[in-house]
Design a protein around this motif. Sequence first.
Motif, PDB file in Angstrom:
ATOM      1  N   MET A  44     -12.841 -50.496   4.152  1.00  0.00           N
ATOM      2  CA  MET A  44     -12.062 -49.398   3.575  1.00  0.00           C
ATOM      3  C   MET A  44     -10.867 -49.080   4.469  1.00  0.00           C
ATOM      4  SD  MET A  44     -11.750 -46.825   1.265  1.00  0.00           S
ATOM      5  CE  MET A  44     -13.320 -46.289   0.575  1.00  0.00           C
ATOM      6  N   ILE A  45      -9.699 -48.942   3.868  1.00  0.00           N
ATOM      7  CA  ILE A  45      -8.486 -48.581   4.580  1.00  0.00           C
ATOM      8  C   ILE A  45      -8.182 -47.101   4.328  1.00  0.00           C
ATOM      9  CG2 ILE A  45      -5.984 -48.923   4.737  1.00  0.00           C
ATOM     10  CD1 ILE A  45      -6.403 -51.788   3.812  1.00  0.00           C
ATOM     11  N   LEU A  46      -7.886 -46.364   5.377  1.00  0.00           N
ATOM     12  CA  LEU A  46      -7.375 -45.016   5.232  1.00  0.00           C
ATOM     13  C   LEU A  46      -5.859 -45.106   5.350  1.00  0.00           C
ATOM     14  CD1 LEU A  46      -7.752 -41.986   4.939  1.00  0.00           C
ATOM     15  CD2 LEU A  46      -7.951 -41.825   7.432  1.00  0.00           C
ATOM     16  N   PHE A  47      -5.177 -44.698   4.294  1.00  0.00           N
ATOM     17  CA  PHE A  47      -3.726 -44.841   4.208  1.00  0.00           C
ATOM     18  C   PHE A  47      -3.090 -43.463   4.253  1.00  0.00           C
ATOM     19  CE2 PHE A  47       0.363 -45.406   2.229  1.00  0.00           C
ATOM     20  CZ  PHE A  47       0.767 -46.679   2.608  1.00  0.00           C
ATOM     21  N   LEU A  48      -2.390 -43.165   5.327  1.00  0.00           N
ATOM     22  CA  LEU A  48      -1.726 -41.874   5.478  1.00  0.00           C
ATOM     23  C   LEU A  48      -0.350 -41.951   4.833  1.00  0.00           C
ATOM     24  CD1 LEU A  48      -2.630 -41.218   9.233  1.00  0.00           C
ATOM     25  CD2 LEU A  48      -3.975 -40.692   7.178  1.00  0.00           C
ATOM     26  N   ALA A  49      -0.206 -41.306   3.697  1.00  0.00           N
ATOM     27  CA  ALA A  49       1.016 -41.436   2.901  1.00  0.00           C
ATOM     28  C   ALA A  49       1.858 -40.179   3.027  1.00  0.00           C
ATOM     29  CB  ALA A  49       0.661 -41.686   1.436  1.00  0.00           C
ATOM     30  N   GLU A 103     -17.514 -40.816   8.265  1.00  0.00           N
ATOM     31  CA  GLU A 103     -18.275 -40.641   7.020  1.00  0.00           C
ATOM     32  C   GLU A 103     -17.840 -41.624   5.935  1.00  0.00           C
ATOM     33  OE1 GLU A 103     -17.671 -36.575   6.028  1.00  0.00           O
ATOM     34  OE2 GLU A 103     -19.208 -35.822   7.406  1.00  0.00           O
ATOM     35  N   GLN A 104     -16.535 -41.914   5.876  1.00  0.00           N
ATOM     36  CA  GLN A 104     -16.017 -42.818   4.856  1.00  0.00           C
ATOM     37  C   GLN A 104     -16.069 -44.290   5.282  1.00  0.00           C
ATOM     38  OE1 GLN A 104     -15.055 -41.839   1.740  1.00  0.00           O
ATOM     39  NE2 GLN A 104     -15.765 -39.803   2.352  1.00  0.00           N
ATOM     40  N   ARG A 105     -16.562 -44.512   6.486  1.00  0.00           N
ATOM     41  CA  ARG A 105     -16.666 -45.880   7.033  1.00  0.00           C
ATOM     42  C   ARG A 105     -15.317 -46.600   6.999  1.00  0.00           C
ATOM     43  NH1 ARG A 105     -22.535 -48.007   4.669  1.00  0.00           N
ATOM     44  NH2 ARG A 105     -23.778 -46.270   5.536  1.00  0.00           N
ATOM     45  N   ILE A 106     -14.319 -45.898   7.486  1.00  0.00           N
ATOM     46  CA  ILE A 106     -12.977 -46.467   7.534  1.00  0.00           C
ATOM     47  C   ILE A 106     -12.927 -47.612   8.538  1.00  0.00           C
ATOM     48  CG2 ILE A 106     -10.542 -45.986   8.022  1.00  0.00           C
ATOM     49  CD1 ILE A 106     -11.654 -44.639   5.480  1.00  0.00           C
ATOM     50  N   GLU A 107     -12.337 -48.724   8.120  1.00  0.00           N
ATOM     51  CA  GLU A 107     -12.269 -49.908   8.981  1.00  0.00           C
ATOM     52  C   GLU A 107     -10.875 -50.160   9.548  1.00  0.00           C
ATOM     53  OE1 GLU A 107     -15.122 -53.073   6.888  1.00  0.00           O
ATOM     54  OE2 GLU A 107     -13.977 -51.804   5.486  1.00  0.00           O
ATOM     55  N   VAL A 108      -9.861 -49.669   8.830  1.00  0.00           N
ATOM     56  CA  VAL A 108      -8.472 -49.834   9.262  1.00  0.00           C
ATOM     57  C   VAL A 108      -7.705 -48.567   8.877  1.00  0.00           C
ATOM     58  CG1 VAL A 108      -6.320 -51.119   8.951  1.00  0.00           C
ATOM     59  CG2 VAL A 108      -8.487 -52.335   8.989  1.00  0.00           C
ATOM     60  N   MET A 109      -6.804 -48.134   9.761  1.00  0.00           N
ATOM     61  CA  MET A 109      -5.967 -46.990   9.459  1.00  0.00           C
ATOM     62  C   MET A 109      -4.507 -47.432   9.395  1.00  0.00           C
ATOM     63  SD  MET A 109      -5.650 -43.351  11.487  1.00  0.00           S
ATOM     64  CE  MET A 109      -7.421 -43.280  11.719  1.00  0.00           C
ATOM     65  N   VAL A 140      -7.661 -40.722  17.042  1.00  0.00           N
ATOM     66  CA  VAL A 140      -8.921 -40.909  16.315  1.00  0.00           C
ATOM     67  C   VAL A 140      -9.247 -42.389  16.167  1.00  0.00           C
ATOM     68  CG1 VAL A 140     -10.035 -40.656  14.060  1.00  0.00           C
ATOM     69  CG2 VAL A 140      -8.811 -38.715  15.086  1.00  0.00           C
ATOM     70  N   ALA A 141      -8.243 -43.200  15.824  1.00  0.00           N
ATOM     71  CA  ALA A 141      -8.458 -44.642  15.666  1.00  0.00           C
ATOM     72  C   ALA A 141      -8.978 -45.253  16.966  1.00  0.00           C
ATOM     73  CB  ALA A 141      -7.156 -45.325  15.247  1.00  0.00           C
ATOM     74  N   LYS A 142      -8.441 -44.805  18.077  1.00  0.00           N
ATOM     75  CA  LYS A 142      -8.875 -45.314  19.378  1.00  0.00           C
ATOM     76  C   LYS A 142     -10.303 -44.873  19.686  1.00  0.00           C
ATOM     77  CE  LYS A 142      -7.344 -45.750  24.173  1.00  0.00           C
ATOM     78  NZ  LYS A 142      -6.281 -45.388  25.156  1.00  0.00           N
ATOM     79  N   LYS A 143     -10.640 -43.627  19.356  1.00  0.00           N
ATOM     80  CA  LYS A 143     -11.972 -43.096  19.641  1.00  0.00           C
ATOM     81  C   LYS A 143     -13.058 -43.823  18.858  1.00  0.00           C
ATOM     82  CE  LYS A 143     -12.721 -38.679  20.095  1.00  0.00           C
ATOM     83  NZ  LYS A 143     -12.717 -37.225  19.825  1.00  0.00           N
ATOM     84  N   VAL A 144     -12.746 -44.174  17.600  1.00  0.00           N
ATOM     85  CA  VAL A 144     -13.762 -44.830  16.765  1.00  0.00           C
ATOM     86  C   VAL A 144     -13.595 -46.349  16.745  1.00  0.00           C
ATOM     87  CG1 VAL A 144     -14.029 -42.782  15.335  1.00  0.00           C
ATOM     88  CG2 VAL A 144     -12.405 -44.545  14.649  1.00  0.00           C
ATOM     89  N   SER A 145     -12.628 -46.843  17.525  1.00  0.00           N
ATOM     90  CA  SER A 145     -12.427 -48.299  17.704  1.00  0.00           C
ATOM     91  C   SER A 145     -12.107 -49.031  16.405  1.00  0.00           C
ATOM     92  CB  SER A 145     -13.662 -48.929  18.380  1.00  0.00           C
ATOM     93  OG  SER A 145     -13.883 -48.349  19.637  1.00  0.00           O
ATOM     94  N   ILE A 146     -11.102 -48.542  15.694  1.00  0.00           N
ATOM     95  CA  ILE A 146     -10.619 -49.249  14.505  1.00  0.00           C
ATOM     96  C   ILE A 146      -9.126 -49.535  14.679  1.00  0.00           C
ATOM     97  CG2 ILE A 146     -12.339 -48.245  12.955  1.00  0.00           C
ATOM     98  CD1 ILE A 146     -10.123 -46.356  11.924  1.00  0.00           C
ATOM     99  N   PRO A 147      -8.608 -50.592  14.032  1.00  0.00           N
ATOM    100  CA  PRO A 147      -7.183 -50.907  14.142  1.00  0.00           C
ATOM    101  C   PRO A 147      -6.306 -49.807  13.547  1.00  0.00           C
ATOM    102  CG  PRO A 147      -8.418 -52.780  13.276  1.00  0.00           C
ATOM    103  CD  PRO A 147      -9.339 -51.606  13.245  1.00  0.00           C
TER     104      PRO A 147
END
Length: 269
Positions: A1-6, A61-67, A85-92
């Motif tokens: 799942m990608i979290l896309f900040l628009a 909670e959303q199991r985001i894999e990429v931001m 946040v990305a650094k804390k949860v270790s996602i790209p």
Amino acid sequence: MILFLAGTSDAKELALLLFKEGYELIASVVTENAANELKQVQIPVRVGRMNEEKFERYVIEQRIEVMIDASHPFAEELSRTAMKVAKKVSIPYIRYERESKSYDHRLVTYVNHYEEAAELAAQKKGVIFLTTGSKTLQIFTEQLLNLPNTRLIARMLPRKDNMEKCEALGLPQKNIVAIQGPFTKEFNKALFKQYGVTLMITKESGKEGAVDEKLEAALELNIETIMIKRPKMKYETMFHTFEDVLNHVRTLRKKGGNDEWILKRSLNQ
């Protein structure tokens, strides 16, 4: 799942490209209006601001894999929180940002921040047309609203909270241009003429941010412009084109060694 900040007009286009390529994503926006635009093209969306704690909880909670951060170039607080946040949860974390553009003209003065723009405008006085939105409006009303030989005109989105903010800050209704763009050069010229503008204040948001149309209109009318530079941010991974973002996401999927990784939605849906 990608979290896309628009947060920009071109962000919707990039989100749609990712969605059409089959990536499962959810867009995060601040306003209902932005959410409705994404919903029209069937992209799932969440609405509202999040502090760091809520942001981290949501990602987990959303199991985001990429931001992918395609927020506005001036939304530096959001970008800092997203990177943290990305650094804390270790996602790209991937930053997409429209290209910056320099305007070299005798009528254009660059400043580094909003306060500097307000101080310079206070020195120049006249009819000042503000196009920087409602978030930083107070910085300008404090400096300019009751200044002699000065009229502050503010253009912003026609939202209830914006109008309430203008009222709270004492900005008269006759000095509010509540309308949503994009605006053509001709429309900007008409507005500038209507109000007798002598100074325009804008942000260096890039071509997609309709800066060209505002600036060209001002220059043709011999109106001075104060241009606020973009915040200086350091991104580990940043791209300026849609294709570069798409290629990087494809590379991340290959590195994951599983074609199902962030590619869970069927293209036939």
